[in-house]
Enzyme design. Structure first.
Site, mmCIF file in Angstrom:
data_model
loop_
_atom_site.group_PDB
_atom_site.id
_atom_site.type_symbol
_atom_site.label_atom_id
_atom_site.label_comp_id
_atom_site.label_asym_id
_atom_site.label_seq_id
_atom_site.Cartn_x
_atom_site.Cartn_y
_atom_site.Cartn_z
ATOM 1 N N SER A 17 0.874 -1.182 0.000
ATOM 2 C CA SER A 17 0.000 0.000 0.000
ATOM 3 C C SER A 17 0.907 1.227 0.000
ATOM 4 O O SER A 17 1.625 1.456 0.978
ATOM 5 C CB SER A 17 -0.874 0.034 1.252
ATOM 6 O OG SER A 17 -1.572 -1.175 1.406
ATOM 7 N N LYS A 37 -7.431 1.536 -2.299
ATOM 8 C CA LYS A 37 -6.936 0.950 -1.046
ATOM 9 C C LYS A 37 -6.917 2.007 0.073
ATOM 10 O O LYS A 37 -7.247 1.718 1.226
ATOM 11 C CB LYS A 37 -5.530 0.378 -1.300
ATOM 12 C CG LYS A 37 -4.803 -0.124 -0.075
ATOM 13 C CD LYS A 37 -5.465 -1.335 0.553
ATOM 14 C CE LYS A 37 -4.709 -1.778 1.796
ATOM 15 N NZ LYS A 37 -5.460 -2.777 2.556
ATOM 16 N N LYS A 52 0.443 4.932 8.472
ATOM 17 C CA LYS A 52 0.923 5.338 7.138
ATOM 18 C C LYS A 52 -0.249 5.505 6.174
ATOM 19 O O LYS A 52 -0.332 6.503 5.445
ATOM 20 C CB LYS A 52 1.888 4.281 6.603
ATOM 21 C CG LYS A 52 2.193 4.406 5.127
ATOM 22 C CD LYS A 52 2.602 3.077 4.494
ATOM 23 C CE LYS A 52 1.496 2.044 4.516
ATOM 24 N NZ LYS A 52 1.782 0.819 3.755
HETATM 25 P P1 NAD Z 1 5.756 -6.057 7.181
HETATM 26 O O1 NAD Z 1 6.415 -4.856 7.741
HETATM 27 O O2 NAD Z 1 5.413 -7.210 8.067
HETATM 28 O O3 NAD Z 1 6.641 -6.655 5.973
HETATM 29 C C1 NAD Z 1 7.438 -5.888 5.125
HETATM 30 C C2 NAD Z 1 8.641 -6.730 4.750
HETATM 31 O O4 NAD Z 1 9.450 -5.993 3.838
HETATM 32 C C3 NAD Z 1 9.531 -7.070 5.961
HETATM 33 O O5 NAD Z 1 9.771 -8.462 6.010
HETATM 34 C C4 NAD Z 1 10.806 -6.288 5.685
HETATM 35 O O6 NAD Z 1 11.971 -6.913 6.181
HETATM 36 C C5 NAD Z 1 10.795 -6.243 4.168
HETATM 37 N N1 NAD Z 1 11.655 -5.205 3.631
HETATM 38 C C6 NAD Z 1 11.793 -3.932 4.058
HETATM 39 N N2 NAD Z 1 12.718 -3.295 3.306
HETATM 40 C C7 NAD Z 1 13.153 -4.194 2.379
HETATM 41 C C8 NAD Z 1 14.097 -4.143 1.324
HETATM 42 N N3 NAD Z 1 14.792 -3.023 1.081
HETATM 43 N N4 NAD Z 1 14.314 -5.253 0.594
HETATM 44 C C9 NAD Z 1 13.623 -6.393 0.844
HETATM 45 N N5 NAD Z 1 12.704 -6.509 1.841
HETATM 46 C C10 NAD Z 1 12.484 -5.413 2.583
HETATM 47 O O7 NAD Z 1 4.462 -5.524 6.432
HETATM 48 P P2 NAD Z 1 3.154 -6.368 6.007
HETATM 49 O O8 NAD Z 1 2.167 -6.334 7.119
HETATM 50 O O9 NAD Z 1 3.572 -7.660 5.418
HETATM 51 O O10 NAD Z 1 2.586 -5.403 4.869
HETATM 52 C C11 NAD Z 1 3.200 -5.289 3.603
HETATM 53 C C12 NAD Z 1 2.395 -4.279 2.779
HETATM 54 O O11 NAD Z 1 1.045 -4.750 2.628
HETATM 55 C C13 NAD Z 1 2.299 -2.896 3.433
HETATM 56 O O12 NAD Z 1 2.367 -1.910 2.446
HETATM 57 C C14 NAD Z 1 0.954 -2.931 4.140
HETATM 58 O O13 NAD Z 1 0.418 -1.622 4.307
HETATM 59 C C15 NAD Z 1 0.135 -3.785 3.199
HETATM 60 N N6 NAD Z 1 -0.957 -4.549 3.817
HETATM 61 C C16 NAD Z 1 -0.785 -5.191 5.025
HETATM 62 C C17 NAD Z 1 -1.856 -5.920 5.564
HETATM 63 C C18 NAD Z 1 -1.724 -6.659 6.875
HETATM 64 O O14 NAD Z 1 -2.764 -7.121 7.400
HETATM 65 N N7 NAD Z 1 -0.547 -6.817 7.439
HETATM 66 C C19 NAD Z 1 -3.059 -5.994 4.894
HETATM 67 C C20 NAD Z 1 -3.190 -5.360 3.660
HETATM 68 C C21 NAD Z 1 -2.136 -4.636 3.134
#
Ligand code: NAD
Length: 297
Positions: free
Chosen positions: A95, A170, A239
């Site tokens: 997102s 979204k 965010k």
């Molecule tokens: P999260 O923070 O758990 O995961 C993000 C991952 O990205 C982490 O494992 C981190 O180590 C990795 N990362 C960060 N920088 C990096 C880089 N330079 N290279 C490679 N990997 C890198 O977040 P999440 O909850 O999995 O959410 C991911 C996305 O999906 C976000 O944008 C969030 O807003 C969206 N989202 C989350 C949910 C939810 O329920 N968690 C639901 C819908 C949408």
């Protein structure tokens, strides 16, 4: 077809696992070694940088925390754009700001690649079960090419419009999620102080006009259980509200509730709850009302 997956967090690791289990040849990368080894243990192959993945993959998925990280992963020194091959399809499940999606999609096109913004809704449960709602911005022909991946991850895949429109949708959704989560926490705290049984609140409100996804998904599994671990992090909700609030300001749209909700999540962050699930906002109410909304309290 070789597929890449960059970002193996709460959502990405579950989505990537589904792809491996469905037989996709998957190359993965994340900053956290343990996240990578979870995937290699079930058959994915690890690569050290986004550029290494771009050098081999025909299709690359992203599930990254925010606009800044996504931009860095694509445009940074070891980023995808430094090695991407013409014809590669990039699918971004993160997102992020709609204008960032638009800019990156344009940049992909100058390299002969194409990009879809494909943010998701449905949380970790939806990711695990392949039942996400996926809101797509970009070209129809790219959406068709993405079909086999998206079908493995989502139950509802909707082409919203051109680049950035998936993200706009979204943000509107998550504005409402943030407001509903705060509302559910507020109402549950009052109910508890009034002496209502938590189970009765879950059953009755869950089937009544006060129901929402935030209420149904978070009351029993998170709040009543006192479990505020991995889910949808307060930082990520903050965010999304920031993006909504900023867009609304640019468009002169008042967000009375959205700004209020964002401030409540700001307090949660200040108290160190940034990595906890959004349902942890209940703790602010519990502290103020001197009560604990738990199943057996
Ligand atoms: P999260 O923070 O758990 O995961 C993000 C991952 O990205 C982490 O494992 C981190 O180590 C990795 N990362 C960060 N920088 C990096 C880089 N330079 N290279 C490679 N990997 C890198 O977040 P999440 O909850 O999995 O959410 C991911 C996305 O999906 C976000 O944008 C969030 O807003 C969206 N989202 C989350 C949910 C939810 O329920 N968690 C639901 C819908 C949408």
């Amino acid at each position: 077809m070789i597929t890449g997956f960059i970002g193996l967090g709460a959502m990405g690791r579950l989505m990537a696992s589904r792809l491996v289990k469905a037989g996709f040849e998957l190359l993965v990368s994340d900053l956290v070694p343990q996240a990578v080894s979870e995937l290699t243990a079930i058959g994915a192959a690890a690569r050290n940088t986004p550029a290494q993945i771009a050098g081999e993959a025909d299709l690359i998925c992203f599930s990254l925390p925010n606009s800044e990280v996504l931009s860095e992963v694509l445009t940074g020194p070891d980023g995808v754009f430094s090695a991407v091959r013409p014809g590669t399809l990039l699918i971004d499940f993160s997102s992020v700001a709609p204008n960032v999606s638009q800019r990156l999609a344009k940049e992909a096109e100058t390299r002969g690649a194409s990009m879809l913004d494909a943010p998701v809704s449905g949380g970790v449960l939806g990711a695990e079960k392949g039942q996400l709602t996926i809101m797509v911005g970009g070209q129809a022909e790219d959406l068709e090419r993405a079909g086999s991946v998206l079908k493995e991850l989502g139950k509802k895949i909707i082409h919203v419009g051109p680049h950035g429109q998936g993200q706009a949708m979204k943000l509107v959704n998550n504005l409402l999620l943030g407001i509903n989560m705060v509302g559910a926490a507020e109402a549950l705290t009052l109910g508890h102080k009034l002496g209502l049984n938590p189970q009765a609140m879950a059953e009755i409100i869950g089937q009544s006009s006060g129901a929402s996804y935030a209420f149904s998904a978070k009351a029993e599994k998170f709040i009543f259980a006192g479990h505020f671990g991995p889910g949808f992090a307060v930082d990520l909700q903050y965010k999304d509200l920031e993006l909504a609030v900023t867009m609304a300001k640019n468009l002169t749209v008042p967000l009375f509730m959205g700004n209020q909700a964002q401030q409540i999540f700001e307090v949660a962050r200040a108290k160190g709850q940034g990595r906890e699930d959004i349902s942890s906002v209940i703790k602010l109410y519990e502290e103020a009302a001197k009560t604990l909304v738990r199943k057996d309290q």
